[in-house]
Motif scaffolding. Structure first.
Motif, PDB file in Angstrom:
ATOM      1  N   ILE A 203       4.855 -20.617 -23.343  1.00 23.86           N
ATOM      2  CA  ILE A 203       4.337 -19.450 -22.626  1.00 23.86           C
ATOM      3  C   ILE A 203       4.476 -18.191 -23.472  1.00 23.86           C
ATOM      4  O   ILE A 203       3.605 -17.315 -23.453  1.00 23.86           O
ATOM      5  CB  ILE A 203       5.078 -19.281 -21.277  1.00 23.86           C
ATOM      6  CG1 ILE A 203       4.792 -20.481 -20.354  1.00 23.86           C
ATOM      7  CG2 ILE A 203       4.676 -17.982 -20.597  1.00 23.86           C
ATOM      8  CD1 ILE A 203       3.341 -20.683 -19.984  1.00 23.86           C
ATOM      9  N   TYR A 207       0.769 -16.400 -23.882  1.00 23.72           N
ATOM     10  CA  TYR A 207       0.567 -15.117 -23.199  1.00 23.72           C
ATOM     11  C   TYR A 207       1.142 -13.944 -24.002  1.00 23.72           C
ATOM     12  O   TYR A 207       1.553 -12.934 -23.423  1.00 23.72           O
ATOM     13  CB  TYR A 207       1.185 -15.179 -21.799  1.00 23.72           C
ATOM     14  CG  TYR A 207       0.407 -16.094 -20.875  1.00 23.72           C
ATOM     15  CD1 TYR A 207      -0.690 -15.626 -20.159  1.00 23.72           C
ATOM     16  CD2 TYR A 207       0.742 -17.432 -20.751  1.00 23.72           C
ATOM     17  CE1 TYR A 207      -1.417 -16.453 -19.335  1.00 23.72           C
ATOM     18  CE2 TYR A 207       0.018 -18.284 -19.926  1.00 23.72           C
ATOM     19  CZ  TYR A 207      -1.059 -17.787 -19.225  1.00 23.72           C
ATOM     20  OH  TYR A 207      -1.793 -18.620 -18.403  1.00 23.72           O
ATOM     21  N   GLU A 208       1.157 -14.069 -25.319  1.00 22.06           N
ATOM     22  CA  GLU A 208       1.710 -13.042 -26.202  1.00 22.06           C
ATOM     23  C   GLU A 208       1.123 -11.660 -25.918  1.00 22.06           C
ATOM     24  O   GLU A 208       1.855 -10.681 -25.756  1.00 22.06           O
ATOM     25  CB  GLU A 208       1.470 -13.434 -27.664  1.00 22.06           C
ATOM     26  CG  GLU A 208       1.740 -12.343 -28.690  1.00 22.06           C
ATOM     27  CD  GLU A 208       3.202 -11.967 -28.812  1.00 22.06           C
ATOM     28  OE1 GLU A 208       3.483 -10.886 -29.354  1.00 22.06           O
ATOM     29  OE2 GLU A 208       4.064 -12.743 -28.367  1.00 22.06           O
ATOM     30  N   PHE A 210      -0.245 -10.436 -23.311  1.00 21.32           N
ATOM     31  CA  PHE A 210       0.046  -9.969 -21.958  1.00 21.32           C
ATOM     32  C   PHE A 210       1.505  -9.550 -21.809  1.00 21.32           C
ATOM     33  O   PHE A 210       1.836  -8.641 -21.053  1.00 21.32           O
ATOM     34  CB  PHE A 210      -0.284 -11.097 -20.973  1.00 21.32           C
ATOM     35  CG  PHE A 210      -0.145 -10.719 -19.527  1.00 21.32           C
ATOM     36  CD1 PHE A 210      -1.114  -9.938 -18.896  1.00 21.32           C
ATOM     37  CD2 PHE A 210       0.947 -11.155 -18.784  1.00 21.32           C
ATOM     38  CE1 PHE A 210      -0.988  -9.602 -17.556  1.00 21.32           C
ATOM     39  CE2 PHE A 210       1.076 -10.821 -17.447  1.00 21.32           C
ATOM     40  CZ  PHE A 210       0.104 -10.039 -16.823  1.00 21.32           C
ATOM     41  N   ILE A 211       2.381 -10.200 -22.567  1.00 18.87           N
ATOM     42  CA  ILE A 211       3.821 -10.075 -22.340  1.00 18.87           C
ATOM     43  C   ILE A 211       4.522  -9.128 -23.306  1.00 18.87           C
ATOM     44  O   ILE A 211       5.607  -8.644 -23.034  1.00 18.87           O
ATOM     45  CB  ILE A 211       4.460 -11.491 -22.421  1.00 18.87           C
ATOM     46  CG1 ILE A 211       5.750 -11.579 -21.630  1.00 18.87           C
ATOM     47  CG2 ILE A 211       4.706 -11.915 -23.840  1.00 18.87           C
ATOM     48  CD1 ILE A 211       6.296 -12.992 -21.548  1.00 18.87           C
ATOM     49  N   ILE A 243       5.593 -12.484 -16.220  1.00 19.40           N
ATOM     50  CA  ILE A 243       4.780 -13.680 -15.936  1.00 19.40           C
ATOM     51  C   ILE A 243       5.541 -14.554 -14.952  1.00 19.40           C
ATOM     52  O   ILE A 243       6.716 -14.871 -15.160  1.00 19.40           O
ATOM     53  CB  ILE A 243       4.475 -14.462 -17.223  1.00 19.40           C
ATOM     54  CG1 ILE A 243       3.437 -13.719 -18.049  1.00 19.40           C
ATOM     55  CG2 ILE A 243       3.992 -15.861 -16.910  1.00 19.40           C
ATOM     56  CD1 ILE A 243       2.866 -14.491 -19.196  1.00 19.40           C
ATOM     57  N   GLU A 412      -1.888 -24.885 -20.149  1.00 20.28           N
ATOM     58  CA  GLU A 412      -1.906 -23.716 -21.031  1.00 20.28           C
ATOM     59  C   GLU A 412      -1.270 -23.976 -22.394  1.00 20.28           C
ATOM     60  O   GLU A 412      -1.724 -23.447 -23.405  1.00 20.28           O
ATOM     61  CB  GLU A 412      -1.169 -22.534 -20.370  1.00 20.28           C
ATOM     62  CG  GLU A 412      -1.819 -22.025 -19.098  1.00 20.28           C
ATOM     63  CD  GLU A 412      -1.187 -22.593 -17.843  1.00 20.28           C
ATOM     64  OE1 GLU A 412      -1.107 -21.895 -16.838  1.00 20.28           O
ATOM     65  OE2 GLU A 412      -0.765 -23.775 -17.876  1.00 20.28           O
ATOM     66  N   VAL A 483       1.284 -21.162 -14.999  1.00 19.15           N
ATOM     67  CA  VAL A 483       1.370 -19.756 -14.607  1.00 19.15           C
ATOM     68  C   VAL A 483       0.674 -19.565 -13.270  1.00 19.15           C
ATOM     69  O   VAL A 483      -0.471 -19.996 -13.084  1.00 19.15           O
ATOM     70  CB  VAL A 483       0.732 -18.848 -15.673  1.00 19.15           C
ATOM     71  CG1 VAL A 483       0.705 -17.400 -15.208  1.00 19.15           C
ATOM     72  CG2 VAL A 483       1.515 -18.956 -16.978  1.00 19.15           C
ATOM     73  N   LYS A 485      -1.406 -18.320 -10.270  1.00 14.68           N
ATOM     74  CA  LYS A 485      -2.693 -17.628 -10.211  1.00 14.68           C
ATOM     75  C   LYS A 485      -2.947 -17.197  -8.774  1.00 14.68           C
ATOM     76  O   LYS A 485      -2.522 -17.848  -7.822  1.00 14.68           O
ATOM     77  CB  LYS A 485      -3.838 -18.558 -10.650  1.00 14.68           C
ATOM     78  CG  LYS A 485      -3.589 -19.323 -11.943  1.00 14.68           C
ATOM     79  CD  LYS A 485      -3.864 -18.477 -13.152  1.00 14.68           C
ATOM     80  CE  LYS A 485      -3.740 -19.297 -14.419  1.00 14.68           C
ATOM     81  NZ  LYS A 485      -3.952 -18.522 -15.637  1.00 14.68           N
TER      82      LYS A 485
END
Length: 596
Positions: A203, A207-208, A210-211, A243, A412, A483, A485
């Motif tokens: 993760i 999701y780099e 986003f995070i 997240i 993912e 993740v 949703k």
């Protein structure tokens, strides 16, 4: 001797002022053009250079967003790390021995270690050297209380990634590492700084953007000597987004626990209605906090990266021989082809010969004349040999594709995923991935092995989870996801109706119920009270790579309107799926049932 005319001398003297004037004019014009160039044409460039000499940016590190379980429990966050450092080139040598002795006694550090780090720092002209990394609270308090007598030493602070549960869901969460110089060349355009952290796996990697958050800092003005004059403004760093995972901490904890006594293996707990992953564990695992250390001991590094046990390897997404849990695919191939309809009854025997080999029944006796449901209940090999041989390799391959095999699952963290292998006649004709085309033909022995999930079939636990979810939910292929949703963002996770007769799916479902009621999976009910009806399948698979047998168990509950599906896999653990894999699933069902 040549004489110069007086007239020529006079003319030469008259020209001198003119030459001087022309020279002065050209010089003036050149200076003027240069000033115009500096002040007007290249103003912005030189202003920037001036500001860079006058203005300094004190950067503030961004705080990465947290990773949470479905109930808000923190699985990953950031914390401040305190390190004891010295600046070798600034140390007052007259006080060094005294300060070294004091810090050695105060924090129980070998003075020889301190001296070596100090000497190495001087020799290599380092601006700072870490003496003790990641001080605990007691050490920090002791230093602060004696700080006035330890002016050779300083406390440096740094924001690092922190994983409170250490190795829990390590392969799912993933880890971060500093970017390299080669990466910096193109990542700097996205706001990264040298040695900035970036997600490498799981993760953290997927999701780099986003995070990660954004750098901030304070702009300060300095004089020509570099001394602070005034602050020009502060822009606080922007914290990354949190997240929220579909993982349930309680189920993840028990999944990790039941794997502890296994050499290697994996657990997947999934909601068969939509593909939400409630737990995903892989053994062996590793402590995510290792990657937050500035100094990584060679022994620990080798144990992680060079170990034959491959702890970084996510076994939940790697391919293995499935053994008897594959038999639902062969059964559906027989049903869908029409060659072995629902009412089919076959005589099971001690062994059946294909090619040059006699393929045995696992009880060496046979089970008499039985149909699909009982063949699943007792996990008959010879029943499925006959079905598989009758329909052929390509019919089994076609049905397997409908169930999601031989393809990525859509989860993912696909960078960790293996596509697996389901053989076909075309695959054999083209060389089986290792030979020359036309020289590795399909042989009778292959279809016998394929029928019970051996040798020419390699599948991942996540693929098994998808296939059994399609049986549990009545014929829909789900996309596993980690993740959470909202309804709007679930559009890309819609269920896919598979092109298989629903009556055939129901027949398989009935057979899986019998496995648990009176077949090889009956012990799932032992020691569990008030458990809803469970359906499932045991599996024991020979390791195609020559190792010990694998143990499998897959189940879903309640049998109708299922809410939970468990895949339990014990790698190279001989003794059978009912002995080694089933008890792992039972512990997970216990925790889930108590919670529900």
């Amino acid at each position: 001797m040549i004489k110069t005319s007086p007239n020529k001398k006079l003319i030469s003297l008259k020209r001198q002022p003119l030459v001087l004037l022309i020279f002065s004019s050209i010089s003036f014009l050149l200076i003027l053009f240069r000033l115009i160039f500096l002040q007007l044409l290249n103003y912005e460039s030189f202003k920037k250079m001036s500001d860079e000499n006058r203005i300094r940016l004190i950067a503030s590190q961004p705080i990465r967003g947290r990773i949470l379980d479905k109930n808000g429990y923190v699985l990953a966050d950031s914390r401040v790390k305190y390190s004891l450092i010295i600046k070798p080139q600034s140390v007052n040598k007259s006080n060094w021995e005294k300060h070294k002795s004091s810090i050695s006694n105060l924090l129980n550090i070998d003075s020889n270690v301190i001296q070596k780090k100090y000497s190495d720092g001087l020799k290599n002209q380092k601006l700072s050297v870490i003496i003790l990394d990641d001080l605990n609270v007691d050490q920090l308090i002791k230093f602060k209380e004696n700080e006035g007598n330890l002016i050779s030493f300083e406390i440096a602070t740094k924001l690092i990634r922190n994983y409170p549960y250490k190795s829990l869901a390590a392969h799912v969460i993933g880890y971060t590492q500093p970017i390299t110089e080669s990466e910096y060349k193109f990542l700097s355009k996205k706001g990264y700084k040298l040695n900035d952290l970036i997600g490498r796996t799981g993760i953290e990697y997927v999701y780099e953007d986003f995070i990660r958050g954004e750098w901030g800092g304070e702009m300060v003005e300095v004089n020509s000597l570099g001394k602070f004059q005034r602050s020009l403004g502060i822009r606080p760093p922007v914290q990354g987004n949190d997240i929220e995972l579909t993982i349930d901490l309680n189920l993840q904890l028990v999944a990790e626990e039941v794997l502890k006594d296994k050499k290697a293996g994996a657990i997947i707990v999934m909601d068969p209605r939509d593909g939400a992953i409630r737990a995903m564990a892989s053994k062996p695992t590793f402590d995510l906090n290792f990657f937050s250390k500035d100094f990584k001991p060679e022994k620990e590094y080798n144990k992680l990266f060079n170990s034959p046990e491959k702890p970084l390897f996510n076994r939940a997404l790697n391919a293995y021989d499935p053994g008897s849990v594959w038999k639902i695919v062969t059964a559906l191939a027989g049903l869908e082809s029409g060659k072995f309809p629902r009412e089919t009854m076959l005589d099971t025997k001690p062994c059946i010969t294909y090619g040059s080999q006699c393929f045995r029944e696992h009880n060496d006796l046979g089970f008499g004349v039985i149909g699909y449901e009982d063949a699943l209940r007792v996990s008959s090999n010879t029943f499925f040999y006959q079905v598989g041989y009758g329909v052929g390799v390509d019919e089994i391959h076609k049905v397997s594709r409908k169930l999601g095999f031989n393809s990525l699952s859509g989860i993912e963290i696909s960078e960790q995923e293996n596509i697996g292998l389901v053989a076909s006649s075309e695959w054999a004709k083209e060389g089986r991935g290792w030979g020359q085309p036309g020289r590795t033909p399909w042989v009778p022995e292959d279809i016998a092995s394929m029928s019970i999930g051996q040798f020419v079939v390699q599948v991942t636990p996540i693929q098994i989870a998808r296939a059994y979810a399609a049986i549990a939910n009545g014929g829909y292929l789900v996309t596993p996801y980690l993740v959470k949703k909202d309804e709007e963002n679930l559009s890309d996770k819609k269920l896919i109706k598979i092109d298989i007769d629903s009556n055939n799916i129901q027949l398989i479902k009935s057979g899986l119920r019998k496995v648990v009621e009176s077949g090889t999976g009956v012990s799932i009910n032992y020691g569990v009270s008030n458990l809803p009806p469970v359906s499932g399948k045991t599996g024991t698979a020979e390791d195609g790579e020559g190792g010990l047998d694998h143990a499998w168990f897959v189940c879903f509950t309640p049998s109708e309107k299922s809410e939970l599906l468990v895949v339990a896999f014990a790698q190279n653990t001989p003794g059978g799926g009912s002995v080694h894999a089933l008890p792992m699933a039972r512990e997970i069902l216990k925790v889930w049932n108590e919670k529900e």
